[in-house]
Write a protein that holds these residues in place. Structure first.
Motif, PDB file in Angstrom:
ATOM      1  N   TYR A 144       0.844  -1.211   0.000  1.00  0.00           N
ATOM      2  CA  TYR A 144       0.000   0.000   0.000  1.00  0.00           C
ATOM      3  C   TYR A 144       0.874   1.254   0.000  1.00  0.00           C
ATOM      4  N   LEU A 145       1.901   1.277   0.853  1.00  0.00           N
ATOM      5  CA  LEU A 145       2.782   2.446   0.929  1.00  0.00           C
ATOM      6  C   LEU A 145       3.520   2.670  -0.390  1.00  0.00           C
ATOM      7  N   ASP A 146       3.838   1.584  -1.096  1.00  0.00           N
ATOM      8  CA  ASP A 146       4.489   1.724  -2.408  1.00  0.00           C
ATOM      9  C   ASP A 146       3.561   2.404  -3.414  1.00  0.00           C
ATOM     10  N   LEU A 147       2.286   2.060  -3.387  1.00  0.00           N
ATOM     11  CA  LEU A 147       1.347   2.721  -4.300  1.00  0.00           C
ATOM     12  C   LEU A 147       1.244   4.213  -3.990  1.00  0.00           C
ATOM     13  N   VAL A 148       1.306   4.559  -2.705  1.00  0.00           N
ATOM     14  CA  VAL A 148       1.312   5.978  -2.328  1.00  0.00           C
ATOM     15  C   VAL A 148       2.594   6.638  -2.828  1.00  0.00           C
ATOM     16  N   HIS A 149       3.717   5.952  -2.620  1.00  0.00           N
ATOM     17  CA  HIS A 149       5.020   6.490  -3.034  1.00  0.00           C
ATOM     18  C   HIS A 149       5.093   6.687  -4.543  1.00  0.00           C
ATOM     19  N   GLN A 150       4.428   5.816  -5.285  1.00  0.00           N
ATOM     20  CA  GLN A 150       4.424   5.912  -6.750  1.00  0.00           C
ATOM     21  C   GLN A 150       3.356   6.882  -7.270  1.00  0.00           C
ATOM     22  N   ASP A 151       2.667   7.579  -6.359  1.00  0.00           N
ATOM     23  CA  ASP A 151       1.623   8.554  -6.712  1.00  0.00           C
ATOM     24  C   ASP A 151       0.433   7.916  -7.424  1.00  0.00           C
ATOM     25  N   ILE A 152       0.236   6.621  -7.190  1.00  0.00           N
ATOM     26  CA  ILE A 152      -0.956   5.947  -7.728  1.00  0.00           C
ATOM     27  C   ILE A 152      -2.180   6.365  -6.912  1.00  0.00           C
ATOM     28  N   ILE A 153      -1.985   6.482  -5.595  1.00  0.00           N
ATOM     29  CA  ILE A 153      -3.050   6.891  -4.680  1.00  0.00           C
ATOM     30  C   ILE A 153      -2.467   7.857  -3.660  1.00  0.00           C
ATOM     31  N   THR A 154      -3.340   8.536  -2.940  1.00  0.00           N
ATOM     32  CA  THR A 154      -2.915   9.312  -1.779  1.00  0.00           C
ATOM     33  C   THR A 154      -3.234   8.505  -0.533  1.00  0.00           C
ATOM     34  N   PHE A 155      -2.472   8.747   0.546  1.00  0.00           N
ATOM     35  CA  PHE A 155      -2.720   7.961   1.753  1.00  0.00           C
ATOM     36  C   PHE A 155      -4.137   8.208   2.259  1.00  0.00           C
ATOM     37  N   GLY A 156      -4.807   7.122   2.580  1.00  0.00           N
ATOM     38  CA  GLY A 156      -6.198   7.181   3.015  1.00  0.00           C
ATOM     39  C   GLY A 156      -7.155   6.670   1.964  1.00  0.00           C
ATOM     40  N   SER A 157      -6.717   6.669   0.692  1.00  0.00           N
ATOM     41  CA  SER A 157      -7.551   6.112  -0.378  1.00  0.00           C
ATOM     42  C   SER A 157      -7.602   4.596  -0.233  1.00  0.00           C
ATOM     43  N   PRO A 158      -8.759   3.979  -0.473  1.00  0.00           N
ATOM     44  CA  PRO A 158      -8.868   2.536  -0.261  1.00  0.00           C
ATOM     45  C   PRO A 158      -8.265   1.724  -1.409  1.00  0.00           C
ATOM     46  N   VAL A 159      -7.862   0.512  -1.089  1.00  0.00           N
ATOM     47  CA  VAL A 159      -7.481  -0.480  -2.097  1.00  0.00           C
ATOM     48  C   VAL A 159      -8.153  -1.796  -1.728  1.00  0.00           C
ATOM     49  N   PRO A 174      -5.469   1.271   4.806  1.00  0.00           N
ATOM     50  CA  PRO A 174      -6.847   1.386   4.280  1.00  0.00           C
ATOM     51  C   PRO A 174      -7.196   0.337   3.224  1.00  0.00           C
ATOM     52  N   ILE A 175      -7.240  -0.915   3.643  1.00  0.00           N
ATOM     53  CA  ILE A 175      -7.699  -1.998   2.763  1.00  0.00           C
ATOM     54  C   ILE A 175      -9.221  -2.071   2.876  1.00  0.00           C
ATOM     55  N   ARG A 176      -9.883  -2.014   1.746  1.00  0.00           N
ATOM     56  CA  ARG A 176     -11.349  -2.044   1.747  1.00  0.00           C
ATOM     57  C   ARG A 176     -11.852  -3.478   1.832  1.00  0.00           C
ATOM     58  N   LYS A 177     -11.530  -4.288   0.831  1.00  0.00           N
ATOM     59  CA  LYS A 177     -11.982  -5.679   0.796  1.00  0.00           C
ATOM     60  C   LYS A 177     -10.801  -6.611   0.569  1.00  0.00           C
ATOM     61  N   CYS A 178     -10.830  -7.742   1.252  1.00  0.00           N
ATOM     62  CA  CYS A 178      -9.905  -8.837   0.966  1.00  0.00           C
ATOM     63  C   CYS A 178     -10.659  -9.861   0.126  1.00  0.00           C
ATOM     64  N   ILE A 179     -10.160 -10.103  -1.078  1.00  0.00           N
ATOM     65  CA  ILE A 179     -10.797 -11.068  -1.979  1.00  0.00           C
ATOM     66  C   ILE A 179     -10.055 -12.389  -1.847  1.00  0.00           C
ATOM     67  N   CYS A 180     -10.773 -13.388  -1.414  1.00  0.00           N
ATOM     68  CA  CYS A 180     -10.210 -14.711  -1.157  1.00  0.00           C
ATOM     69  C   CYS A 180     -10.389 -15.563  -2.418  1.00  0.00           C
ATOM     70  N   ALA A 181      -9.278 -15.959  -3.045  1.00  0.00           N
ATOM     71  CA  ALA A 181      -9.328 -16.676  -4.326  1.00  0.00           C
ATOM     72  C   ALA A 181      -8.978 -18.152  -4.123  1.00  0.00           C
ATOM     73  N   SER A 182      -9.886 -19.032  -4.491  1.00  0.00           N
ATOM     74  CA  SER A 182      -9.683 -20.477  -4.358  1.00  0.00           C
ATOM     75  C   SER A 182      -9.618 -21.134  -5.730  1.00  0.00           C
ATOM     76  N   ASN A 183      -9.024 -22.331  -5.764  1.00  0.00           N
ATOM     77  CA  ASN A 183      -9.127 -23.152  -6.966  1.00  0.00           C
ATOM     78  C   ASN A 183     -10.356 -24.056  -6.813  1.00  0.00           C
ATOM     79  N   GLU A 184     -10.340 -25.219  -7.433  1.00  0.00           N
ATOM     80  CA  GLU A 184     -11.527 -26.079  -7.392  1.00  0.00           C
ATOM     81  C   GLU A 184     -11.784 -26.666  -5.998  1.00  0.00           C
TER      82      GLU A 184
END
Length: 737
Positions: A481-496, A520-530
């Motif tokens: 998350y901090l890397d996305l802020v550092h790369q100016d993709i988001i500002t701190f506080g914006s959800p991912v 600020p994580i909004r949703k955790c998407i849990c990905a399963s196989n079969e």
């Protein structure tokens, strides 16, 4: 500089002084007297005869903060610049520096500090004091060193306002920023306590944080652990005796079969504290986060720093450790495969062995057991093989994996990672049997007691049932998350959102813990196989194993039906109700299913959503992503990509955890990309991949391991817990006796 505020330290207050204070206070209202007396006692018991020593770069505010802390604690304040150096030299610091030069100045400064004798005081060091080892050792003998950790960019701004463009130790051609960065190694070496100072924090706020941090340092009993299945007595306290971080690392699994969790939850960092880490390296972020989660009574900050530096050093092929790469649209990949065994398990298992070796009693031998669905085995074996020789003599490792339930390369890698203190055993069953068997062995007190009495050996766990396995995983979710802020993709506080391929729920739980700590994580998407039992559970609240058989898939690391770390999350959303968790898991064990209450399911669904991916869709995703971007997903990351495409709403960035390097699953990749006939020999598979020039290079560690151990064998055993126990005893006899 501020004038010294002098107060009598506690050790100098006489009986007459105390009597005088009491008489004055007793004429006031009784309540006021009681409150004032309690405040006086608490402040002086906090510091006692110890000094609070403030350390940090020039411009960190040590003098101002020190004066405020001294006022709050009613104790003397010593500013080294004004009260030690200038008094000793009879000249200003700047005059002395000009007189003797940089190198000699540090020596003269250190000699002056060596003569300082104080107790019960707040001492503000100079920015360069920590560069003189002897004087810092002298100061630490009777003091707690508090590091005021201010971001370099903030320090640069403050020094600019003060018109300071050079500091002690800054030679020709060295920038101010470089010398500030250089000094960090000394602050890291000497501090007992770190106080993160956000750029906009006032001196008053920082002083309060210093006092709170010292209180935490002196009160290790506030950071205890409980079992997810522990019942409470009438006063609300756990019946079992207190467990601390060192205990839970050593014991792994709770005696009642539950998993250890922090009794008071995880610490939360403020928005300003998180933002102070935006410019930090991965190692720096890891140390700050883990210092908050591990009490210094268990592992001192300097030791923890050494462990982290060792864990994330030259054994990672990428200097960023866990880089975040843009994939397409609003999707980003968190690459977690740059460690020595090419999977995300390296993040915990390059660190956990050193933590374990530090925490265990020196008088006992330990055998670490692990069940693996593929990646954990080689990561555990590699991590424990990097211990010092003295530690390897008293710590052995045994890994159990499903003989026919891992990829050929994963199996060859585990076999190749075997060392004199580390063994891999193939089991003629699935991962769920291996994991359940290990839990049964741990809770068999007759057997564990026999090993202790007969061989002087205790058992420990290295699966994510061990808290020390889970904790380092929080770091990379926060860092992404901090890397996305550092790369100016988001500002701190914006959800991912985050999307994570999972079977055992540990990686998802680590992301949820990062959210609890303030990311600020909004949703955790849990990905399963079969093997999609988790998907069904998240959607319906019914965890149902009746009639389910494990399906071998192209993503074997998540071929799991019994998700062990889900238990920790249920304990969390259940408000710490151990009795409820115990009932649910007893029902799962005895009847093969349980149903979550509607209220708890609604809580869960506020944090987590879930989906699953077929084998065909997994292969198609690998082919599609490579065709459009030139990037190769491994099979587990492809599962997450498919689920992310289906469930994301595209209103915020989504970080997909890329949990393994594609070359660990060469046959599936060759099949997905329709390159050539698939060969059975693992080394041949890697050579085929590496010979295809359009592809990114195969993982550096895999080729080395397979080449070195191409013809090595391993033991295979039946799916019988007693047979596993015989293999355990055989390794103990051969290694420790």
């Amino acid at each position: 500089m501020f004038p010294i505020v002098q107060y009598q330290p506690l050790r100098l207050i006489t009986q007459n002084t105390l009597s005088s204070m009491c008489l004055k206070l007793m004429f006031s209202r009784p309540v006021a007297f009681a409150q004032t007396w309690k405040l006086w006692l608490s402040s002086h018991s906090l510091i006692g005869n110890k000094n609070i020593i403030l350390m940090g770069p020039p411009g960190a505010g040590k003098t101002t903060v020190g004066r405020i802390v001294g006022q709050k604690l009613d104790c003397p304040v010593i500013d080294v610049d004004d009260d030690v150096l200038e008094t000793t030299w009879n000249m200003s610091v700047s005059e002395k520096l000009q007189d003797v030069g940089n190198e000699q100045f540090l020596e003269e400064e250190g000699k002056a500090l060596l003569k300082l004798s104080a107790s019960g005081s707040v001492i503000s060091l100079t920015g360069s004091n920590p560069m003189h080892a002897a004087s810092m050792q002298h100061m630490k003998q009777n003091g707690l060193v508090v590091y005021l950790d201010v971001p370099t960019a903030v320090i640069m701004r403050r020094l600019g306002v003060m018109r300071v463009d050079r500091i002690v130790g800054q030679g020709p051609g060295v920038s101010l920023k470089d010398i500030l960065q250089f000094r960090k190694q000394f602050y890291k070496r000497w501090h007992d306590i770190r106080v993160l100072c956000a750029g906009e924090s006032t001196a008053e706020a920082i002083a309060e944080k210093v006092i709170d941090a010292v209180k935490r340092y002196q009160n290790s009993e506030s950071e205890t652990f409980i079992s997810t299945r522990a019942s409470k007595s009438g006063n609300g306290k756990e019946k079992d005796s207190a467990k601390y971080f060192s205990d839970v690392v050593t014991e792994g699994l709770a005696p009642d079969g539950g998993l250890f969790v922090p009794e008071n939850g995880l610490p939360k960092l403020s928005s300003g504290e998180w933002q102070s880490l935006i410019e930090a390296t991965y190692v720096e972020r890891a140390q700050v986060i883990l210092e908050r989660c591990i009490h210094p009574a268990d592992i001192p900050a300097s030791t923890l720093g050494e462990i982290i530096g060792t864990a994330y050093g030259e054994n990672f092929s990428c200097s960023k450790i866990a880089p975040v790469r843009h994939l397409t649209g609003n999707q980003f990949l968190l690459e977690l495969f740059h460690g020595p065994t090419a999977s995300f398990k390296d993040f915990a298992l390059q660190m956990m062995p050193h933590i374990f070796a530090y925490c265990i009693p020196k008088s006992c031998n330990y055998l670490v057991l692990v069940a693996t669905s593929g990646d954990t085995g080689s990561a555990v074996l590699d991590g424990f093989s990097r211990l010092r020789d003295a530690d390897k003599q008293r710590i052995a490792v045994m890994s159990f994996f499903p003989e026919d339930g891992v990829s050929q390369i994963q199996k060859s890698q585990m076999i190749g990672c075997q060392k004199e203190n580390a063994r891999s055993i193939g089991v003629k069953s699935d991962f769920d049997f291996c994991q359940t068997a290990i839990k049964q062995i741990f809770t068999n007190s007759d057997y564990t007691g026999f090993l202790t009495v007969e061989y002087g050996t205790a058992l420990a766990a290295a699966n994510s049932i061990n808290w020390a396995r889970l904790l380092p995983q929080i770091v990379y979710h926060a860092s992404a998350y901090l890397d996305l802020v550092h790369q100016d993709i988001i500002t701190f506080g914006s959800p991912v959102d985050v999307c994570i391929p999972t079977g055992n729920f540990g990686n998802v739980l680590a992301a949820l813990y990062a959210k609890m700590m303030g990311i600020p994580i909004r949703k955790c998407i849990c990905a399963s196989n079969e093997n999609n039992v988790l998907t069904d559970f998240v959607r319906t609240g019914m965890y149902d194993l009746r009639g389910r058989r494990l399906i071998p898939t192209l993503s074997p690391a998540i071929d799991i039906l019994k998700s062990s770390n889900l238990e920790r999350y249920l304990h969390l959303i259940g408000g710490g109700d151990g009795q409820l968790v115990s009932q649910l898991y007893n029902q799962l064990e005895n009847q093969g299913h349980f149903q979550l209450q509607k209220k708890l399911l609604e809580k869960l669904q506020r944090d987590v959503v879930a989906g699953w991916c077929s084998e065909e869709d997994c292969l198609a995703a690998i082919h599609s992503v490579y065709s459009t971007t030139g990037y190769i997903l491994d099979t587990h990351t492809a599962v997450a990509k498919v689920v992310a495409d289906r469930l994301q709403d595209r209103t915020c960035p989504i970080i997909i955890s890329s949990t393994a390097h594609y070359s660990k699953f060469a046959p599936a990749i060759l099949r997905a990309l329709r390159i050539a006939e698939i060969k059975q020999n693992p080394l041949s598979q890697l050579h085929l991949l590496s010979s295809y020039s359009p592809l990114p290079p195969v993982h550096w560690g895999l080729l080395e391991t397979l080449k070195r151990n191409e013809n090595e064998g391993h033991q295979i055993c039946a799916a019988d817990t007693s047979v596993l126990m015989s293999h355990i005893e055989a390794l103990i006899q051969s290694h420790f006796t």
